[in-house]
Write a protein that holds these residues in place. Structure first.
Motif, PDB file in Angstrom:
ATOM      1  N   ARG A  15     -59.476 -11.793   9.944  1.00 26.48           N
ATOM      2  CA  ARG A  15     -59.172 -13.226   9.901  1.00 26.48           C
ATOM      3  C   ARG A  15     -58.603 -13.549   8.526  1.00 26.48           C
ATOM      4  O   ARG A  15     -59.328 -13.565   7.533  1.00 26.48           O
ATOM      5  CB  ARG A  15     -60.428 -14.034  10.180  1.00 26.48           C
ATOM      6  N   ASN A  16     -57.297 -13.818   8.482  1.00 26.22           N
ATOM      7  CA  ASN A  16     -56.592 -13.925   7.209  1.00 26.22           C
ATOM      8  C   ASN A  16     -56.242 -15.339   6.783  1.00 26.22           C
ATOM      9  O   ASN A  16     -56.221 -15.627   5.600  1.00 26.22           O
ATOM     10  CB  ASN A  16     -55.292 -13.114   7.271  1.00 26.22           C
ATOM     11  N   TYR A  17     -55.947 -16.229   7.713  1.00 24.26           N
ATOM     12  CA  TYR A  17     -55.422 -17.551   7.375  1.00 24.26           C
ATOM     13  C   TYR A  17     -56.214 -18.658   8.045  1.00 24.26           C
ATOM     14  O   TYR A  17     -56.729 -18.483   9.147  1.00 24.26           O
ATOM     15  CB  TYR A  17     -53.960 -17.679   7.824  1.00 24.26           C
ATOM     16  N   GLN A  18     -56.283 -19.809   7.352  1.00 22.75           N
ATOM     17  CA  GLN A  18     -56.843 -21.029   7.930  1.00 22.75           C
ATOM     18  C   GLN A  18     -55.788 -22.111   7.801  1.00 22.75           C
ATOM     19  O   GLN A  18     -55.145 -22.256   6.770  1.00 22.75           O
ATOM     20  CB  GLN A  18     -58.103 -21.455   7.205  1.00 22.75           C
ATOM     21  N   THR A  19     -55.613 -22.872   8.869  1.00 17.81           N
ATOM     22  CA  THR A  19     -54.621 -23.934   8.879  1.00 17.81           C
ATOM     23  C   THR A  19     -55.107 -25.034   9.819  1.00 17.81           C
ATOM     24  O   THR A  19     -56.206 -24.956  10.361  1.00 17.81           O
ATOM     25  CB  THR A  19     -53.239 -23.392   9.299  1.00 17.81           C
ATOM     26  N   THR A  20     -54.278 -26.059  10.009  1.00 18.09           N
ATOM     27  CA  THR A  20     -54.634 -27.146  10.913  1.00 18.09           C
ATOM     28  C   THR A  20     -53.542 -27.287  11.964  1.00 18.09           C
ATOM     29  O   THR A  20     -52.407 -26.875  11.750  1.00 18.09           O
ATOM     30  CB  THR A  20     -54.774 -28.483  10.162  1.00 18.09           C
ATOM     31  N   LYS A  21     -53.904 -27.858  13.096  1.00 17.99           N
ATOM     32  CA  LYS A  21     -52.921 -28.147  14.136  1.00 17.99           C
ATOM     33  C   LYS A  21     -53.355 -29.368  14.917  1.00 17.99           C
ATOM     34  O   LYS A  21     -54.528 -29.741  14.941  1.00 17.99           O
ATOM     35  CB  LYS A  21     -52.716 -26.953  15.049  1.00 17.99           C
ATOM     36  N   GLU A  22     -52.386 -29.977  15.580  1.00 21.75           N
ATOM     37  CA  GLU A  22     -52.612 -31.152  16.404  1.00 21.75           C
ATOM     38  C   GLU A  22     -52.858 -30.694  17.838  1.00 21.75           C
ATOM     39  O   GLU A  22     -51.953 -30.243  18.521  1.00 21.75           O
ATOM     40  CB  GLU A  22     -51.377 -32.065  16.333  1.00 21.75           C
ATOM     41  N   LYS A  23     -54.108 -30.785  18.299  1.00 17.15           N
ATOM     42  CA  LYS A  23     -54.461 -30.296  19.639  1.00 17.15           C
ATOM     43  C   LYS A  23     -53.837 -31.135  20.747  1.00 17.15           C
ATOM     44  O   LYS A  23     -53.597 -30.646  21.845  1.00 17.15           O
ATOM     45  CB  LYS A  23     -55.970 -30.268  19.813  1.00 17.15           C
ATOM     46  N   LYS A  24     -53.565 -32.392  20.466  1.00 15.19           N
ATOM     47  CA  LYS A  24     -52.970 -33.274  21.474  1.00 15.19           C
ATOM     48  C   LYS A  24     -51.559 -32.803  21.833  1.00 15.19           C
ATOM     49  O   LYS A  24     -51.188 -32.785  22.997  1.00 15.19           O
ATOM     50  CB  LYS A  24     -52.935 -34.697  20.928  1.00 15.19           C
ATOM     51  N   ASN A  25     -50.772 -32.397  20.836  1.00 16.76           N
ATOM     52  CA  ASN A  25     -49.396 -31.969  21.066  1.00 16.76           C
ATOM     53  C   ASN A  25     -49.289 -30.497  21.461  1.00 16.76           C
ATOM     54  O   ASN A  25     -48.362 -30.116  22.170  1.00 16.76           O
ATOM     55  CB  ASN A  25     -48.545 -32.207  19.817  1.00 16.76           C
ATOM     56  N   HIS A  26     -50.231 -29.659  20.982  1.00 14.42           N
ATOM     57  CA  HIS A  26     -50.187 -28.214  21.233  1.00 14.42           C
ATOM     58  C   HIS A  26     -51.558 -27.721  21.683  1.00 14.42           C
ATOM     59  O   HIS A  26     -52.314 -27.153  20.896  1.00 14.42           O
ATOM     60  CB  HIS A  26     -49.762 -27.469  19.966  1.00 14.42           C
TER      61      HIS A  26
END
Length: 49
Positions: A15-26
């Protein structure tokens, strides 16, 4: 609302990276090519739980 996700290498499973995403759109799992310092090359990284 953005949620935090962790990206792990598909080759070595680290597990190398942590990020954020919009669950509503993706709602599907995210996959990108990123550098893995354990494999020492660019590999596909997939979202983990």
């Amino acid at each position: 609302m953005r949620t935090q996700i962790t990206l792990s290498c598909t080759d070595c499973k680290q597990r190398n990276y942590q990020t954020t995403k919009e669950k509503k759109n993706h709602p599907e799992r995210m996959e990108t090519k990123k550098y893995c310092r354990f494999c020492n090359k660019h590999t596909a990284h997939r979202e983990t739980k």
